[in-house]
Design an enzyme around this catalytic site. Structure first.
Site, PDB file in Angstrom:
ATOM      1  N   CYS A 235       0.821  -1.203   0.000  1.00 47.34           N
ATOM      2  CA  CYS A 235       0.000   0.000   0.000  1.00 47.34           C
ATOM      3  C   CYS A 235       0.863   1.264   0.000  1.00 47.34           C
ATOM      4  O   CYS A 235       1.747   1.404  -0.824  1.00 47.34           O
ATOM      5  CB  CYS A 235      -0.975  -0.051   1.178  1.00 47.34           C
ATOM      6  SG  CYS A 235      -2.270   1.214   1.141  1.00 47.34           S
ATOM      7  N   ASP A 328      -8.412  -5.715  -5.992  1.00 50.02           N
ATOM      8  CA  ASP A 328      -8.110  -4.653  -5.029  1.00 50.02           C
ATOM      9  C   ASP A 328      -9.119  -3.518  -5.196  1.00 50.02           C
ATOM     10  O   ASP A 328      -9.264  -2.960  -6.278  1.00 50.02           O
ATOM     11  CB  ASP A 328      -6.684  -4.150  -5.282  1.00 50.02           C
ATOM     12  CG  ASP A 328      -6.192  -3.159  -4.248  1.00 50.02           C
ATOM     13  OD1 ASP A 328      -6.999  -2.661  -3.447  1.00 50.02           O
ATOM     14  OD2 ASP A 328      -4.974  -2.888  -4.239  1.00 50.02           O
ATOM     15  N   HIS A 362      -6.683  -6.369  -1.651  1.00 47.41           N
ATOM     16  CA  HIS A 362      -5.588  -5.445  -1.340  1.00 47.41           C
ATOM     17  C   HIS A 362      -4.628  -6.014  -0.302  1.00 47.41           C
ATOM     18  O   HIS A 362      -3.415  -5.896  -0.441  1.00 47.41           O
ATOM     19  CB  HIS A 362      -6.179  -4.124  -0.830  1.00 47.41           C
ATOM     20  CG  HIS A 362      -5.157  -3.055  -0.582  1.00 47.41           C
ATOM     21  ND1 HIS A 362      -4.490  -2.424  -1.603  1.00 47.41           N
ATOM     22  CD2 HIS A 362      -4.689  -2.508   0.581  1.00 47.41           C
ATOM     23  CE1 HIS A 362      -3.650  -1.527  -1.090  1.00 47.41           C
ATOM     24  NE2 HIS A 362      -3.756  -1.565   0.230  1.00 47.41           N
TER      25      HIS A 362
END
Length: 420
Positions: A235, A328, A362
């Site tokens: 991330c 994601d 994600h």
């Protein structure tokens, strides 16, 4: 008499467990249930239904689940299909050194929704220990100059390949991946950079000189094998990891899990050079039918492959492993990774590998970690959608963890064959 077995009873969380039930009646249907409580007492549970063989046995390595939280042959399905009792819960191990997760497994008679399942005692039960740290791994609290974090060292004299582990928007200090990586032979620094100890409570800017200090700290340790280090990141951490790989010559191998190829929020600053954030368009922030926020459409400016906001990834000297969850919902990770790869190829670079997983979300974490499709982010907004489908996400976690370790070893360990 039914007998439930699991081998091994105590192991690292990334190790598979062989679960069997014997002593059942021929073709008897049995319900297997798993449960654990995290360090805050939050309950996670799963269940699956199996039919015994003609000799009264169920073997999760070969037999399919007929229903429950997953279907089909999935030896570790009871683990990765664990669901939180409270909505928007994420399973995160905080105290990695002193206690394992205790997972309770039960073999029970099947039940119907209107039955009181408490009435019927289990046929058999057992408890498993799932550790995030191997025996002999040392944890060193790091508070040196500006650096804050935790250093995990494998057992033995070393030296070991060094890795910096970076998480993202949750802030604080996450240690579970670093401790597990150290258990696999890497000297790993879990590096905090905001919302921890005396670090800033908000990420107003990304000071790359802070991360450079972290690299230098790691390389100074006598048990760390130089001259370079690796990065494992996800991330916003992956955004920072990419920026480090471009600007710091010591970075030899960078794992980027679902990260952008541009500055998404706070500007990056390095010796006076500023990387500005991409303008985001709030019109593309979507609240889905469940009331969860999806961000992955917001950075439309980066759709242009020649976007002025993209990091100059071609300047990096090390190698990249892009790990992408194609479902994601927080970032359009597939587009961003492909854009970065196209930029490398345009400049004649072949220093990249792409792992792209359909159905993965994600939060791609170590193997058998339950899928977290959504969770609260109190510092940012109430709740975020992370995406992912349970079975393909689990497969992505298991495959990518092995590939991540291979990649880091390949680029951080000396090539002994060339010395023969």
């Amino acid at each position: 008499m039914a007998k439930l077995t699991a081998v091994p009873l105590s192991a690292l969380v990334d190790e598979p467990v062989h679960i069997q039930v014997t002593g059942l009646a021929p073709f008897q249907v049995v319900c297997l249930q798993a449960s654990l409580k995290d360090e805050k007492g939050n309950l996670f549970s799963s269940q699956a239904f199996y039919r015994a063989s003609e000799v009264g046995e169920v073997d999760l390595e070969h037999d399919p689940s007929l229903g429950g939280d997953y279907m089909g042959v999935h030896p570790m399905g009871l683990f990765w299909s664990l669901k939180p009792e409270k909505l928007l819960g994420r399973l995160i191990k905080r105290d990695v050194m002193n206690s394992p997760y205790q997972i309770h497994i039960k073999a029970c008679h099947p039940y119907f929704p209107l039955q009181d399942i408490v009435v019927s005692p289990p046929l058999d039960s057992l408890t498993l220990e799932r550790w995030y740290v191997a025996p002999g791994v040392k944890r060193i609290q790091v508070k040196e100059s500006r650096i804050r974090g935790a250093l995990f060292l494998p057992p033995g004299e070393g030296p070991f390949p060094g890795v910096i582990d970076l998480f993202g928007g949750a802030g604080g200090l996450m240690e579970f991946r670093a401790s597990l990586l150290a258990s696999r032979g890497f000297a790993t620094l879990a590096l905090a950079y905001w919302n921890y100890d005396d670090l800033p409570s908000r990420l107003e800017k990304v000071d790359l000189e802070y991360f450079e200090e972290g690299v230098e700290f790691l390389l100074r340790h006598p048990k760390v094998l130089g001259p370079g280090v690796g990065i494992l990141s996800v991330c916003i951490g992956a955004e920072i990891g990419l920026s480090m790989a471009i600007n710091l010559k010591q970075i030899r191998a960078t794992v980027l899990i679902n990260g952008p190829n541009f500055v998404s929020q706070s500007p990056h600053v390095y010796h006076g050079q500023v990387y500005p954030p991409v303008p985001s368009n709030e019109e593309f922030v979507v609240t889905n039918a469940l009331g969860l926020v999806e961000f992955y459409r917001t950075f439309q400016e980066t759709a242009d492959k020649d976007s002025k906001y993209c990091f100059p990834i071609e300047k990096a000297h090390g190698h990249f492993l892009f790990v992408v969850g194609e479902d994601d919902k927080n970032l359009n990770s597939k587009v961003h990774a492909n854009q970065a790869i196209a930029q490398l190829m345009k400049n004649g670079k072949k220093n990249w590998t792409l792992l792209s997983y359909p159905g993965a979300g994600h939060l791609i974490e170590p193997p058998y970690t339950p899928l977290c499709q959504a969770s609260r982010m109190p510092i940012l907004i109430p709740s975020l959608s992370w995406g992912g489908e349970v079975i393909p996400h689990a497969a992505a976690q298991e495959h990518s963890w092995k590939e991540i370790q291979k990649f880091l070893k390949q680029h951080l360990l000396p090539d002994l064959s060339s010395q023969l």
